[in-house]
Design a protein around this motif. Structure first.
Motif, PDB file in Angstrom:
ATOM      1  N   ILE A 145     -16.740  -8.928 -33.103  1.00 57.96           N
ATOM      2  CA  ILE A 145     -15.340  -9.247 -32.796  1.00 57.96           C
ATOM      3  C   ILE A 145     -15.310  -9.666 -31.329  1.00 57.96           C
ATOM      4  O   ILE A 145     -16.018  -9.083 -30.495  1.00 57.96           O
ATOM      5  N   ALA A 146     -14.506 -10.645 -30.981  1.00 59.62           N
ATOM      6  CA  ALA A 146     -14.408 -11.127 -29.596  1.00 59.62           C
ATOM      7  C   ALA A 146     -13.652 -10.099 -28.755  1.00 59.62           C
ATOM      8  O   ALA A 146     -12.433 -10.183 -28.586  1.00 59.62           O
ATOM      9  N   LEU A 147     -14.379  -9.150 -28.225  1.00 58.77           N
ATOM     10  CA  LEU A 147     -13.752  -8.068 -27.464  1.00 58.77           C
ATOM     11  C   LEU A 147     -13.158  -8.540 -26.141  1.00 58.77           C
ATOM     12  O   LEU A 147     -12.205  -7.937 -25.639  1.00 58.77           O
ATOM     13  N   GLU A 148     -13.695  -9.616 -25.585  1.00 56.87           N
ATOM     14  CA  GLU A 148     -13.133 -10.147 -24.336  1.00 56.87           C
ATOM     15  C   GLU A 148     -11.676 -10.547 -24.537  1.00 56.87           C
ATOM     16  O   GLU A 148     -10.845 -10.371 -23.655  1.00 56.87           O
ATOM     17  N   LYS A 149     -11.367 -11.078 -25.712  1.00 60.48           N
ATOM     18  CA  LYS A 149      -9.997 -11.506 -26.005  1.00 60.48           C
ATOM     19  C   LYS A 149      -9.046 -10.328 -26.145  1.00 60.48           C
ATOM     20  O   LYS A 149      -7.832 -10.491 -26.103  1.00 60.48           O
ATOM     21  N   LEU A 150      -9.607  -9.127 -26.323  1.00 66.25           N
ATOM     22  CA  LEU A 150      -8.783  -7.920 -26.434  1.00 66.25           C
ATOM     23  C   LEU A 150      -8.677  -7.192 -25.088  1.00 66.25           C
ATOM     24  O   LEU A 150      -8.133  -6.095 -25.021  1.00 66.25           O
ATOM     25  N   GLY A 151      -9.217  -7.792 -24.035  1.00 62.60           N
ATOM     26  CA  GLY A 151      -9.096  -7.211 -22.696  1.00 62.60           C
ATOM     27  C   GLY A 151     -10.267  -6.334 -22.281  1.00 62.60           C
ATOM     28  O   GLY A 151     -10.189  -5.647 -21.258  1.00 62.60           O
ATOM     29  N   PHE A 152     -11.364  -6.354 -23.025  1.00 60.42           N
ATOM     30  CA  PHE A 152     -12.534  -5.558 -22.670  1.00 60.42           C
ATOM     31  C   PHE A 152     -13.497  -6.381 -21.825  1.00 60.42           C
ATOM     32  O   PHE A 152     -13.589  -7.596 -21.969  1.00 60.42           O
ATOM     33  N   ALA A 153     -14.234  -5.695 -20.962  1.00 57.49           N
ATOM     34  CA  ALA A 153     -15.281  -6.326 -20.161  1.00 57.49           C
ATOM     35  C   ALA A 153     -16.611  -5.687 -20.540  1.00 57.49           C
ATOM     36  O   ALA A 153     -16.710  -4.464 -20.635  1.00 57.49           O
ATOM     37  N   GLN A 154     -17.633  -6.524 -20.747  1.00 62.17           N
ATOM     38  CA  GLN A 154     -18.937  -5.977 -21.099  1.00 62.17           C
ATOM     39  C   GLN A 154     -19.510  -5.232 -19.907  1.00 62.17           C
ATOM     40  O   GLN A 154     -19.343  -5.642 -18.758  1.00 62.17           O
ATOM     41  N   THR A 155     -20.198  -4.102 -20.190  1.00 63.00           N
ATOM     42  CA  THR A 155     -20.710  -3.254 -19.124  1.00 63.00           C
ATOM     43  C   THR A 155     -21.990  -2.557 -19.592  1.00 63.00           C
ATOM     44  O   THR A 155     -22.516  -2.846 -20.661  1.00 63.00           O
ATOM     45  N   THR A 156     -22.448  -1.613 -18.803  1.00 59.78           N
ATOM     46  CA  THR A 156     -23.635  -0.825 -19.152  1.00 59.78           C
ATOM     47  C   THR A 156     -23.224   0.374 -20.002  1.00 59.78           C
ATOM     48  O   THR A 156     -22.045   0.752 -20.036  1.00 59.78           O
ATOM     49  N   SER A 157     -24.195   0.990 -20.644  1.00 60.13           N
ATOM     50  CA  SER A 157     -23.886   2.166 -21.471  1.00 60.13           C
ATOM     51  C   SER A 157     -23.338   3.316 -20.626  1.00 60.13           C
ATOM     52  O   SER A 157     -22.516   4.094 -21.105  1.00 60.13           O
ATOM     53  N   GLU A 158     -23.761   3.417 -19.383  1.00 65.68           N
ATOM     54  CA  GLU A 158     -23.298   4.505 -18.515  1.00 65.68           C
ATOM     55  C   GLU A 158     -21.815   4.380 -18.156  1.00 65.68           C
ATOM     56  O   GLU A 158     -21.141   5.393 -17.970  1.00 65.68           O
ATOM     57  N   ARG A 159     -21.317   3.176 -18.036  1.00 62.97           N
ATOM     58  CA  ARG A 159     -19.931   2.957 -17.611  1.00 62.97           C
ATOM     59  C   ARG A 159     -18.983   2.688 -18.772  1.00 62.97           C
ATOM     60  O   ARG A 159     -17.772   2.611 -18.587  1.00 62.97           O
ATOM     61  N   ALA A 160     -19.509   2.552 -19.961  1.00 61.92           N
ATOM     62  CA  ALA A 160     -18.716   2.113 -21.113  1.00 61.92           C
ATOM     63  C   ALA A 160     -17.657   3.121 -21.536  1.00 61.92           C
ATOM     64  O   ALA A 160     -17.883   4.325 -21.516  1.00 61.92           O
ATOM     65  N   THR A 161     -16.520   2.587 -21.934  1.00 57.02           N
ATOM     66  CA  THR A 161     -15.490   3.391 -22.595  1.00 57.02           C
ATOM     67  C   THR A 161     -15.487   3.104 -24.088  1.00 57.02           C
ATOM     68  O   THR A 161     -14.810   3.780 -24.853  1.00 57.02           O
ATOM     69  N   LEU A 162     -16.269   2.081 -24.486  1.00 56.48           N
ATOM     70  CA  LEU A 162     -16.333   1.704 -25.894  1.00 56.48           C
ATOM     71  C   LEU A 162     -17.741   1.217 -26.224  1.00 56.48           C
ATOM     72  O   LEU A 162     -18.308   0.410 -25.492  1.00 56.48           O
ATOM     73  N   GLN A 163     -18.271   1.766 -27.297  1.00 55.70           N
ATOM     74  CA  GLN A 163     -19.553   1.307 -27.834  1.00 55.70           C
ATOM     75  C   GLN A 163     -19.256   0.591 -29.140  1.00 55.70           C
ATOM     76  O   GLN A 163     -18.606   1.153 -30.020  1.00 55.70           O
ATOM     77  N   PHE A 164     -19.728  -0.635 -29.270  1.00 54.09           N
ATOM     78  CA  PHE A 164     -19.472  -1.452 -30.456  1.00 54.09           C
ATOM     79  C   PHE A 164     -20.800  -1.717 -31.147  1.00 54.09           C
ATOM     80  O   PHE A 164     -21.706  -2.299 -30.548  1.00 54.09           O
ATOM     81  N   THR A 165     -20.919  -1.300 -32.406  1.00 54.82           N
ATOM     82  CA  THR A 165     -22.176  -1.437 -33.139  1.00 54.82           C
ATOM     83  C   THR A 165     -21.951  -2.107 -34.484  1.00 54.82           C
ATOM     84  O   THR A 165     -21.046  -1.723 -35.225  1.00 54.82           O
ATOM     85  N   VAL A 166     -22.794  -3.080 -34.780  1.00 54.41           N
ATOM     86  CA  VAL A 166     -22.928  -3.622 -36.131  1.00 54.41           C
ATOM     87  C   VAL A 166     -24.179  -2.944 -36.669  1.00 54.41           C
ATOM     88  O   VAL A 166     -25.299  -3.290 -36.264  1.00 54.41           O
ATOM     89  N   PRO A 167     -24.015  -1.925 -37.530  1.00 58.09           N
ATOM     90  CA  PRO A 167     -25.148  -1.069 -37.888  1.00 58.09           C
ATOM     91  C   PRO A 167     -26.126  -1.714 -38.874  1.00 58.09           C
ATOM     92  O   PRO A 167     -25.734  -2.479 -39.745  1.00 58.09           O
ATOM     93  N   ALA A 168     -27.394  -1.346 -38.708  1.00 56.44           N
ATOM     94  CA  ALA A 168     -28.419  -1.724 -39.686  1.00 56.44           C
ATOM     95  C   ALA A 168     -28.404  -0.740 -40.851  1.00 56.44           C
ATOM     96  O   ALA A 168     -28.741  -1.098 -41.978  1.00 56.44           O
ATOM     97  N   ASP A 169     -27.998   0.493 -40.578  1.00 55.24           N
ATOM     98  CA  ASP A 169     -27.947   1.541 -41.601  1.00 55.24           C
ATOM     99  C   ASP A 169     -26.655   1.370 -42.405  1.00 55.24           C
ATOM    100  O   ASP A 169     -25.579   1.737 -41.962  1.00 55.24           O
ATOM    101  N   HIS A 170     -26.786   0.814 -43.598  1.00 54.05           N
ATOM    102  CA  HIS A 170     -25.600   0.540 -44.415  1.00 54.05           C
ATOM    103  C   HIS A 170     -25.024   1.790 -45.075  1.00 54.05           C
ATOM    104  O   HIS A 170     -23.933   1.727 -45.649  1.00 54.05           O
TER     105      HIS A 170
END
Length: 162
Positions: free
Chosen positions: A85-110
């Motif tokens: 999903i285009a998270l930038e359009k929702l007001g999010f900025a990509q960052t490092t795992s240490e600073r993140a407030t949101l983790q976005f995953t498309v999982p391999a484990d179905h």
């Protein structure tokens, strides 16, 4: 134990502990994002964006725990989605795992989706299975993560939910 109706764990508490110790995570593609809104609002925005884009989205970690068994102030939303999903359009900025407030995953484990489907019978919110939510919350960490995980554990096992 096997019965006419299928398999049933004889010690569900031990099975929970084994899962927490041995699960390696959902795998797949994970990106980390920073948002200014509350963790709850970030999760709700992603669920709504997923619906409008016809992308399945479920919450996990702190954001799911806040719905299932609130205990601590959420520090990170964990989102699983069937595609990006285009998270930038929702007001999010990509960052490092240490600073993140949101983790976005498309999982391999179905099985994330299969267990979420099963759990959906017991809730009206779009979350993963509570066991996966607890695993994600434990991974996020923090001084109160253990107690928050225990509250989810008691929710599931203490009430005799499947």
């Amino acid at each position: 134990d096997r019965s006419a109706s299928g398999w049933q764990a004889t010690d569900r508490w031990a099975l929970w502990d084994m899962f927490m110790d041995e699960y390696v995570g959902a795998g797949g593609v994970t990106t980390y994002w920073y948002g200014l809104d509350s963790i709850s609002d970030q999760s709700k925005a992603l669920v709504a964006a997923g619906k409008s884009a016809d992308v399945r989205v479920v919450t996990s970690g702190d954001s799911a725990a806040d719905e299932l068994a609130p205990w601590r102030v959420p520090v990170r939303a964990v989102i699983y989605a069937t595609s990006g999903i285009a998270l930038e359009k929702l007001g999010f900025a990509q960052t490092t795992s240490e600073r993140a407030t949101l983790q976005f995953t498309v999982p391999a484990d179905h099985t994330v989706w299969a267990t979420a489907d099963f759990w959906a019978r017991y809730t009206t919110v779009a979350t993963v299975d509570p066991v996966i939510a607890a695993w994600d919350m434990r991974r996020i960490g923090g001084p109160d993560a253990g107690e928050a995980v225990e509250r989810i554990r008691r929710l599931v096992l203490g009430r005799g939910l499947p």
